[in-house]
Scaffold this active site. Structure first.
Site, PDB file in Angstrom:
ATOM      1  N   HIS A  67      21.675  15.069  13.860  1.00 26.24           N
ATOM      2  CA  HIS A  67      22.231  14.036  12.991  1.00 26.24           C
ATOM      3  C   HIS A  67      23.438  14.622  12.249  1.00 26.24           C
ATOM      4  O   HIS A  67      23.290  15.181  11.172  1.00 26.24           O
ATOM      5  CB  HIS A  67      21.184  13.599  11.965  1.00 26.24           C
ATOM      6  N   HIS A 305      25.702   8.809  13.246  1.00 28.77           N
ATOM      7  CA  HIS A 305      24.474   9.098  12.487  1.00 28.77           C
ATOM      8  C   HIS A 305      23.500   9.998  13.246  1.00 28.77           C
ATOM      9  O   HIS A 305      23.114  11.040  12.739  1.00 28.77           O
ATOM     10  CB  HIS A 305      23.781   7.774  12.122  1.00 28.77           C
ATOM     11  N   GLU A 463       0.734   1.822  -5.617  1.00 32.85           N
ATOM     12  CA  GLU A 463      -0.122   2.816  -4.976  1.00 32.85           C
ATOM     13  C   GLU A 463       0.699   3.824  -4.170  1.00 32.85           C
ATOM     14  O   GLU A 463       0.377   5.010  -4.133  1.00 32.85           O
ATOM     15  CB  GLU A 463      -1.129   2.141  -4.032  1.00 32.85           C
ATOM     16  N   HIS A 527     -10.311  -6.874   0.676  1.00 31.65           N
ATOM     17  CA  HIS A 527     -10.654  -5.726  -0.164  1.00 31.65           C
ATOM     18  C   HIS A 527     -11.763  -4.865   0.448  1.00 31.65           C
ATOM     19  O   HIS A 527     -12.264  -3.965  -0.218  1.00 31.65           O
ATOM     20  CB  HIS A 527     -11.091  -6.201  -1.555  1.00 31.65           C
TER      21      HIS A 527
END
Lengths: 730, 730
Positions: A67, A305, A463, A527
């Site tokens: 890269h 890139h 989270e 859940h």
């Protein structure tokens, strides 16, 4: 902007430059201060930039991989960071108070490797630098920066992770500074620098990191945005047209623009020095306009890139710079000389800090001792004795057992920083006198005022960044901080990419996953993590432990605190579960699985774990009473720990080699258990919304029903109707 | 604000109200227009609000469970939406052009259930409403809204998902409108309404959704932010102090504030009507200040979020409202009457739309036929014949095989909307004449200008919201749009929570996961998903398929397009892999596993899949030549499909019941394979950064090395040193 103006600009803002301020605290004397860019003439700086860009181009050309574009475009702020701004010591790469640099756009790793080489890191030899994308498995130049190597703080690559780790590093500094610094003695005051590309601004976890770092007012964190407006698919505006500066400001950051990121080293240095200004009250975001693959024929284009620029393009670059087009991997002596003073300067930083530490030791001997213990990663010798030796015998949710086991340790061992993704009332991870980690001037509408000394972290409903920040906390220095995260087990799927990065880096992070199996009940299938354990049981280095009662919870924590090979996830129940006192064993947990109830001559081995461990015991009793079948019972809290036991131990626990069939009982899908069992009472699909007292029954986890199924299976197995190798879902 | 002022406010902005505009297009006549709030007196509106809040409180009290606070706080905008703003038909809940409502803060499900009941959905009977958190497994009121039930567009609960789904629904409308509407015939012009809480603004996926929806200028999307400043842990400012309005504006949204979200129904309606204004050029974000648990003693407190308010508190609420404290579940007749006109009004919407469709059919018969086909979810009859019957025999990366297989289908079947998380050059999912889905006025610096007719979606570096948006596209109406997502397999870990939600809802989404196993090579362990397959193989309803060559890729796509039980993930290689022409079979893929090479009397069965399928063939040849062992070879692309085969077929493929040991070869960790094999040549830890040609060798996946290990194992197995039940990692 001239050098004098730069000094003035800093002076205007706070009465002294960042360096001046630091010197007051005994940290930096004149000799360790780097020369400002002005002292090098413009032509020589251009030569340095050209040399850097061509080195990158040649390195990608060598094996036809890599890269190049990003690293080439970032050349100028590489010089600004490594030569002029960062405080670090290439010959003492693990110096505790070093500035941390995180390459969140990790695919531009050559940027970092080349800078490590140029600034004199010993491990990064010329030969090593040239091993990028070679066949050498011991290359220090892998495709993304890896934590194992000198000068690399954390492994990056998956986008958005690095900036989140950087927030963790900056929190670590803030916390240690608040805990250990005293007037005149800034023993911890390093800065965290993080480079990002467009991707880190688009990834959700990066957005969480920006939002939370702004809230925390981490003025010791500077993000450098390599704003080249190019991603793999083309120009960024194909997919993102937001006002980045405005968004970042809205998140509580200060924003500085650098309009010429290609050549304006002075301007970048001035911006970076703003980052270190201790009077700033916000993290700093420097928006640096750069050009991907600058100087080449594919400058500003996505094709630069992820693939080499091409032989002709590289030759044309050299020609345009007035370089010999035949020479490859050439670094002019002037460029080498330019970087030559860095190692010695670094050692002076270290020496000054050591001197400071010696004076600190005289002035604050007790604090100094604690600080040294923390730097060495030592826990108090008696930590294990803080775990109770026994527990109440009444049914207890294992999420509450957690607190019985570690509440005292958290309260008394300042090494632990405990956090939750907005589930404080559910996860039970606080202790009576806990203090919140928050800016000291924040007065929340509800709840307690905190400080940077606080060790309880309200991560918010974020989270993913919680786990990524925990990785940063753990990587600041081994065991100086042991981060604990917590949320419902199901939502460790949100956090999974960061949890994985912790496992890959063998970082000591402990994740507390509550509401496991189907016990979340009425919250329903969204859940109930029926398939998630398979991921964490499969993840290398991760110890996923499902303890079956308080005694096993004690075993899980003991193992987690001792384990140095990676993260642990302790998976516990929402609901109260029976205590199997006299049967369960904390030492058994450390072996992964063990016999809970033996039968010399047995018809079947019942395996279970976690919240449903008592089911196996109860089914065994019914099998004996009603089906005249003798059942052994095995508690099986952790695959990995059991896999690591010798075959002889494994056979003594399972006794399948004696022809005894094994049946597992666990309300997750069976995948993974087939290694250890011949049949399973498991979930066959997603869960259902039903209150806790009905949910097990709904899915057939009633003792009598299970015993009937197991009995039928044992008879079919004994009759040869199904055999080993035909795993049966009961 | 009076009704007249409201009209003026709308009129000022665009010369006609939203309703007026729609009426021009023949969609809404006067009789189906709802009465504005002004026509109901303030006292009656208060009674409606009180009644709603008390109903919620009583429902949570009934079984001592539930989330009352949010639903109570949202009462006023429930009335504003269901009574005054949304166009929907309770007695024709699947009406194609209905407004969609998504409850992204899904834990406040009672808000939606109560509104469904009050507005007259037939399935939501009084008895059903009262079954919330009861023992009834057939309750239509689970703990979070579920797609299976009338009036629920998508299952929500995991935070940040709903708002992302809503973006998908709004994209679907934009795309279908651009494709099928003609002047005077707006056959698709529904609006998407989405309520969110603080969590959806903090979750990364929610941030991705905001950013991308703003970029797309989805003026048919309105987000209603239930800004009560409370989460589980307390006040939001404990963890988030960003300037939400400024951030959302920076993402390209228009923002309206409603300061009294508790009682100001008129103000909310006025804001919502702004949402429908067709002259707006941005999505609309309505920041509604509300009070969690309003009217109760715990109003404004976190404790009202996830637990019943308490008997005394509810009685006190009733008393304060002047209600009979003894009555529970009471809905005054005035309130019932208030909602009574809604079903009939809905049927008028449907009738007007049917009339419009009839005229459209006359004016644009061909387009109308296509539209009807799309609404019915029909693909062209000949889609399967567009898959080539054979493929070139030279080694081909299976990511390229994908395009050979489906390139023509994507080009010719407008049902497919194909997207990528910024990996267009890597995933090969475009077709020659592809058009980008983007606002028509967007002129990107690089790349093509798009339109809302475009079917190729540049999701940006936002894997998570890509998968969540795909769920919304799929849920708009079954098979009207079949969304395809694509990225590296490793980054489906970022997307996993949304992929899971697709599986839970059995949504037809096809995920294309490239760069699987360790073939990502030099990108290193951060990009080598050694453990991730375990998650998707364990996930219910998900068909994770690893095809072994172009022929199997054809089988994978045929199955994926036919499969109606959930999402599919097609997992393909970066690198060129051998074509096993004459051995592989597309029909075999549909059975999950099949015999590639049979041996009547065999010493071992070799199992492999995907990029490494040829390894098994090659090892078999060496085993025969050098080890004198006869090996059968099985191709095993999909666990789930094989698990669903009868035992007799499974035994005929694996023949383990004949005592033949099975060995799997796959560079993932072994977890999961233990069901089908007795030993495995698998990864034992994370990968490594090495170019593709060295990586397999580094981990022992050379033919000779593997054959040696398998040979040793077969001899140990035959000698009884290891047996079935002792899975051996070779």
């Amino acid at each position: 902007m001239t050098d004098v103006q730069m000094q003035d600009a800093n002076g205007d803002a706070n009465g002294s430059t960042a360096y001046g301020k630091a010197a007051v605290n005994g940290l930096l004397k004149e000799e360790s201060k780097p020369a400002a860019p002005k002292q090098t003439n413009k032509e020589d700086l251009q030569l340095v930039l050209q040399s850097f860009r061509l080195l990158i181009a040649d390195l990608c050309q060598q094996f036809g991989m890599g890269h190049p574009g990003g690293a080439i475009g970032m050349a100028a702020f590489g010089v600004a960071l490594w030569k002029y701004t960062m405080r670090y010591a290439p010959h003492s790469p693990d110096w505790f108070n070093r500035d941390r640099f995180i390459l969140s756009n990790g695919h531009t790793c050559l940027f970092q490797y080349a800078n490590l080489y140029l600034s004199g890191y010993k491990a990064m030899t010329w030969e090593q630098l040239l091993s990028y994308h070679s066949e050498r498995p011991d290359s220090l130049c892998p495709g993304h920066p890896e934590i194992e190597h000198e000068g690399i703080e954390l492994t990056t690559g998956p986008l958005g992770q690095g900036i989140s780790n950087a927030v963790g590093l900056a929190i670590a500094t803030k916390h240690l500074a608040a805990t250990f610094n005293r007037p005149g003695y800034e023993v911890v005051n390093n800065h965290t620098w993080c480079s990002i590309g467009d991707a880190c601004l688009q990834e959700g976890v990066g957005c969480e990191a920006l939002s939370y770092a702004g809230h925390l007012k981490l003025n010791n964190l500077t993000v450098i945005y390599d704003n080249n407006q190019i991603t793999c698919d083309g120009s960024v505006d194909l997919t993102n047209t937001e006002d980045v500066n405005k968004k970042v400001e809205a998140c509580g950051w200060e924003v500085i623009d650098v309009m010429d990121g290609v050549n304006d080293i002075e301007g970048i240095v001035a911006a970076l020095e703003k980052g270190r200004d201790p009077n700033r009250t916000k993290p700093l975001f420097i928006n640096v306009r750069s050009i991907i693959g600058v100087g080449s024929a594919v400058a500003g284009q996505a094709v630069s890139h992820g693939a080499p620029l091409g032989k002709d393009n590289v030759a044309a670059m050299k020609k345009a710079y007035g370089w010999d087009t035949e020479k490859v991997f050439h670094i002019p002596d002037k460029v080498k000389n330019f970087y030559a003073d860095i190692p010695a300067r670094g050692e002076k930083h270290v020496q000054e800090w050591n001197d400071l530490l010696a004076r600190y030791n005289n002035e604050h001997p007790d604090l100094s001792k604690t600080f040294k213990d923390r730097m060495a990663g030592n826990l108090p010798d008696n930590w294990a004795s803080m775990i109770p030796s026994s527990f109440p015998s009444d049914p207890t949710p294992s999420r509450k057992s957690n607190n019985m086991v570690v509440g005292k340790i958290f309260a008394e061992c300042p090494t632990f920083m405990v956090g939750t993704a907005d589930l404080t009332p559910s996860v039970n991870m606080t202790w009576p006198s806990y203090e919140i980690f928050n800016p000291p001037d924040l007065k929340p509408i509800s709840g307690k005022q905190g400080s940077y000394k606080g060790r309880y972290i309200h991560y918010g409903i974020r989270e993913h960044v919680m786990a990524a920040i925990a990785n940063g906390l753990a990587a600041y220095s081994p065991r100086t901080i042991i981060p604990i995260t917590s949320t419902f087990f199901m939502f460790y799927l949100y956090a999974a990419p960061a949890v994985r990065m912790g496992a890959l880096q063998k970082l000591k992070v402990i994740h507390v996953a509550t509401h496991d199996s189907i016990g979340a009940g009425e919250d329903g299938p969204t859940h109930q993590p029926v398939e998630l354990a398979a991921l964490y049981r499969a993840m290398p280095n991760m110890e996923y432990i499902r303890p079956g009662d308080s005694e096993e919870v004690a075993g899980a924590w003991k193992r987690a605190i001792e384990y140095e090979g990676g993260p642990t996830m302790i998976s516990v129940s929402r609901q109260a579960i029976p205590q199997l006192s006299g049967l369960t064993s904390r030492d058994g947990v450390a072996r992964g699985a063990y016999v809970l109830r033996e039968e010399k001559v047995a018809d079947v081995t019942l395996i279970s774990a976690g919240a449903e461990l008592s089911f196996a015991r109860d089914v065994a009793a019914v099998l004996e009473r009603e089906h005249k079948l003798k059942a052994r019972v095995v508690s099986f809290p952790c695959y990995k720990l059991f896999r690591e036991q010798p075959l002889s131990y494994q056979r003594s626990v399972l006794r399948r080699n004696e022809g005894i069939p094994a049946v597992v009982i666990e309300p997750y899908v069976s995948l993974g258990w087939e290694r250890w069992a011949d049949a399973g009472v498991n979930m066959k699909g997603f869960g259902h919304s039903l209150p806790g007292k009905y949910i097990y029954q709904h899915f057939g986890f009633e003792t009598g029903v299970m015993a009937g199924r197991v009995g039928d299976f044992v008879r079919e197995f004994e009759g040869g109707k199904v055999g080993r190798g035909d795993f049966v879902e009961l």
